[in-house]
Design a protein around this motif. Structure first.
Motif, PDB file in Angstrom:
ATOM      1  N   SER A 260       0.999  -1.183   0.117  1.00 12.47           N
ATOM      2  CA  SER A 260       0.004  -0.163  -0.032  1.00 12.47           C
ATOM      3  C   SER A 260       0.929   1.122  -0.010  1.00 12.47           C
ATOM      4  O   SER A 260       2.066   1.365   0.608  1.00 12.47           O
ATOM      5  CB  SER A 260      -0.789   0.077   1.113  1.00 12.47           C
ATOM      6  OG  SER A 260      -1.546   1.264   1.397  1.00 12.47           O
ATOM      7  N   PHE A 261       0.452   2.331  -0.718  1.00  9.03           N
ATOM      8  CA  PHE A 261       1.102   3.588  -0.650  1.00  9.03           C
ATOM      9  C   PHE A 261       1.130   4.403   0.548  1.00  9.03           C
ATOM     10  O   PHE A 261       1.690   5.167   0.970  1.00  9.03           O
ATOM     11  CB  PHE A 261       0.804   4.350  -1.994  1.00  9.03           C
ATOM     12  CG  PHE A 261      -0.375   4.861  -1.968  1.00  9.03           C
ATOM     13  CD1 PHE A 261      -1.699   4.187  -2.646  1.00  9.03           C
ATOM     14  CD2 PHE A 261      -0.703   6.070  -1.492  1.00  9.03           C
ATOM     15  CE1 PHE A 261      -2.878   4.726  -2.500  1.00  9.03           C
ATOM     16  CE2 PHE A 261      -2.038   6.712  -1.585  1.00  9.03           C
ATOM     17  CZ  PHE A 261      -3.327   5.880  -1.969  1.00  9.03           C
ATOM     18  N   ARG A 262       0.035   3.852   1.313  1.00 10.27           N
ATOM     19  CA  ARG A 262      -0.124   4.649   2.740  1.00 10.27           C
ATOM     20  C   ARG A 262       0.519   3.860   3.849  1.00 10.27           C
ATOM     21  O   ARG A 262       0.844   2.550   3.480  1.00 10.27           O
ATOM     22  CB  ARG A 262      -1.652   4.780   3.188  1.00 10.27           C
ATOM     23  CG  ARG A 262      -2.568   5.556   1.959  1.00 10.27           C
ATOM     24  CD  ARG A 262      -3.909   5.619   2.320  1.00 10.27           C
ATOM     25  NE  ARG A 262      -4.747   6.000   1.514  1.00 10.27           N
ATOM     26  CZ  ARG A 262      -5.121   7.189   1.336  1.00 10.27           C
ATOM     27  NH1 ARG A 262      -4.609   8.190   1.928  1.00 10.27           N
ATOM     28  NH2 ARG A 262      -6.019   7.725   0.383  1.00 10.27           N
ATOM     29  N   GLN A 263       0.829   4.576   4.819  1.00  8.68           N
ATOM     30  CA  GLN A 263       1.184   4.015   6.091  1.00  8.68           C
ATOM     31  C   GLN A 263      -0.070   3.007   6.508  1.00  8.68           C
ATOM     32  O   GLN A 263      -1.208   3.521   6.455  1.00  8.68           O
ATOM     33  CB  GLN A 263       1.763   4.871   7.163  1.00  8.68           C
ATOM     34  CG  GLN A 263       2.890   5.415   6.837  1.00  8.68           C
ATOM     35  CD  GLN A 263       3.193   6.622   7.903  1.00  8.68           C
ATOM     36  OE1 GLN A 263       2.683   6.759   8.916  1.00  8.68           O
ATOM     37  NE2 GLN A 263       4.337   7.629   7.648  1.00  8.68           N
ATOM     38  N   GLY A 264      -0.097   1.841   7.080  1.00  9.50           N
ATOM     39  CA  GLY A 264      -0.927   0.918   7.695  1.00  9.50           C
ATOM     40  C   GLY A 264      -1.763   0.476   6.431  1.00  9.50           C
ATOM     41  O   GLY A 264      -1.414   0.407   5.456  1.00  9.50           O
ATOM     42  N   ALA A 265      -2.959  -0.320   7.181  1.00  6.61           N
ATOM     43  CA  ALA A 265      -3.739  -1.027   5.800  1.00  6.61           C
ATOM     44  C   ALA A 265      -4.772  -0.276   5.419  1.00  6.61           C
ATOM     45  O   ALA A 265      -5.877   0.036   5.861  1.00  6.61           O
ATOM     46  CB  ALA A 265      -4.306  -2.091   6.736  1.00  6.61           C
ATOM     47  N   GLY A 266      -4.434   0.521   4.443  1.00  6.45           N
ATOM     48  CA  GLY A 266      -5.668   1.300   3.514  1.00  6.45           C
ATOM     49  C   GLY A 266      -6.107   0.365   2.281  1.00  6.45           C
ATOM     50  O   GLY A 266      -6.198  -0.839   2.500  1.00  6.45           O
ATOM     51  N   GLU A 267      -5.847   0.853   1.187  1.00  6.43           N
ATOM     52  CA  GLU A 267      -6.088  -0.042   0.221  1.00  6.43           C
ATOM     53  C   GLU A 267      -4.840  -0.835  -0.161  1.00  6.43           C
ATOM     54  O   GLU A 267      -3.795  -0.390  -0.518  1.00  6.43           O
ATOM     55  CB  GLU A 267      -6.445   0.819  -1.114  1.00  6.43           C
ATOM     56  CG  GLU A 267      -6.625   0.227  -2.478  1.00  6.43           C
ATOM     57  CD  GLU A 267      -7.011   1.162  -3.548  1.00  6.43           C
ATOM     58  OE1 GLU A 267      -7.026   2.340  -3.421  1.00  6.43           O
ATOM     59  OE2 GLU A 267      -7.165   0.491  -4.714  1.00  6.43           O
ATOM     60  N   LEU A 268      -5.093  -2.144   0.119  1.00 11.07           N
ATOM     61  CA  LEU A 268      -4.064  -3.055  -0.241  1.00 11.07           C
ATOM     62  C   LEU A 268      -4.092  -3.748  -1.605  1.00 11.07           C
ATOM     63  O   LEU A 268      -5.320  -3.771  -1.853  1.00 11.07           O
ATOM     64  CB  LEU A 268      -4.050  -4.371   0.681  1.00 11.07           C
ATOM     65  CG  LEU A 268      -3.882  -3.823   2.077  1.00 11.07           C
ATOM     66  CD1 LEU A 268      -3.725  -5.018   3.008  1.00 11.07           C
ATOM     67  CD2 LEU A 268      -2.768  -2.920   2.241  1.00 11.07           C
ATOM     68  N   PHE A 269      -2.971  -3.866  -2.180  1.00 13.03           N
ATOM     69  CA  PHE A 269      -2.665  -4.514  -3.863  1.00 13.03           C
ATOM     70  C   PHE A 269      -2.212  -5.958  -3.268  1.00 13.03           C
ATOM     71  O   PHE A 269      -1.059  -5.756  -2.769  1.00 13.03           O
ATOM     72  CB  PHE A 269      -2.117  -3.571  -4.530  1.00 13.03           C
ATOM     73  CG  PHE A 269      -2.666  -2.332  -4.970  1.00 13.03           C
ATOM     74  CD1 PHE A 269      -2.600  -1.166  -4.146  1.00 13.03           C
ATOM     75  CD2 PHE A 269      -3.579  -2.192  -6.041  1.00 13.03           C
ATOM     76  CE1 PHE A 269      -3.440   0.003  -4.198  1.00 13.03           C
ATOM     77  CE2 PHE A 269      -4.111  -1.041  -6.507  1.00 13.03           C
ATOM     78  CZ  PHE A 269      -3.899  -0.004  -5.576  1.00 13.03           C
ATOM     79  N   PHE A 270      -2.709  -6.832  -3.773  1.00 15.91           N
ATOM     80  CA  PHE A 270      -2.208  -8.174  -3.640  1.00 15.91           C
ATOM     81  C   PHE A 270      -1.561  -8.790  -4.626  1.00 15.91           C
ATOM     82  O   PHE A 270      -2.020  -8.500  -5.931  1.00 15.91           O
ATOM     83  CB  PHE A 270      -3.243  -9.069  -2.904  1.00 15.91           C
ATOM     84  CG  PHE A 270      -3.942  -8.926  -1.698  1.00 15.91           C
ATOM     85  CD1 PHE A 270      -4.760  -7.951  -1.428  1.00 15.91           C
ATOM     86  CD2 PHE A 270      -3.256 -10.006  -0.704  1.00 15.91           C
ATOM     87  CE1 PHE A 270      -5.139  -7.847  -0.070  1.00 15.91           C
ATOM     88  CE2 PHE A 270      -3.669  -9.615   0.571  1.00 15.91           C
ATOM     89  CZ  PHE A 270      -4.555  -8.737   0.930  1.00 15.91           C
TER      90      PHE A 270
END
Lengths: 109, 114
Positions: B95-105
């Motif tokens: 993810s480009f954010r810190q933490g679990a925002g939009e995750l790309f698997f």
């Protein structure tokens, strides 16, 4: 300890019908609620997501309904198509994403 | 590539062997997660990196599991002395954010321990 409970485990819907999948959570610290779609042999892909300050979000044929007081949220797929046949996971996030157990959806032609 | 890349896609190991699974996240993504997905189940969290720092490893099942991301990009999940219960698909997400925002698997690495 299962933090996100998902139902039903499997679902069969006629083409053109509405698919509804439900989830419930316990942790009130969760602040992001995505739905993921997974096809066999592939990784999960983000479908739609909602934050708890909104009660509904719609993107095309997909709608999330969110009930903060009941700690429940659901995915509605309108005009379901055979190509929607996949496994759907709800999830909830505070600092990490916690997934439900999945719903295997089959849309019959 | 544009997506998260994982290798190998399939790995068969004899019980007791060590395995290493690689994840190439999307360029510029600061957050990287490893998940374990057993057959017919939802992904289960293993560990989380923010850049090169491993901020959460609470999901690692035992001390046989080890993950690293030394330069804040590519990550490796290592499993020592594999057991049959380690058989699963191991998913990496970024993810480009810190933490679990939009995750790309990624598509996952399927490990089978015989």
């Amino acid at each position: 300890q299962q933090q996100v409970k998902q139902s039903p485990q499997s679902l069969i819907v006629q083409k053109g019908g509405i698919s509804i999948i439900n989830c419930a959570y316990e942790n009130t610290a969760f602040d992001y609620f995505p739905w993921y779609q997974q096809f066999p042999g592939k990784g999960p892909a983000l479908l739609i997501a909602i934050r708890p300050d909104v009660s509904e979000k719609k993107e095309g044929r997909f709608t999330i309904s969110f009930n903060k007081s009941a700690k429940q949220f659901s995915l509605h797929i309108m005009d379901s198509q055979p190509g929607d046949s996949a496994t759907y996971f709800c999830a909830a996030s505070f600092q990490k994403l916690v997934f439900g157990t999945g719903t295997r959806l089959l849309v019959s032609p | 590539g544009a997506g998260v890349s994982q290798s190998p896609r399939y790995k068969v190991a004899k019980r007791g062997q060590d395995v290493a699974l690689r994840c190439d996240p999307i360029s510029g993504h600061v957050s990287l997660f490893w998940y374990q997905q057993a057959l017919g189940q939802g992904p289960e969290f293993l560990t989380y990196f923010q850049n090169e720092a491993q901020l959460d490893k609470s999901g690692l099942p035992s001390d046989r599991f080890f993950a690293e991301r030394p330069e804040g990009s590519v990550s490796t999940l290592k499993i020592q002395r594999t057991q049959q219960e380690d058989s699963a698909v191991y998913l990496c997400a970024s993810s480009f954010r810190q933490g679990a925002g939009e995750l790309f698997f990624g598509e996952g690495s399927r490990l089978t321990v015989l």
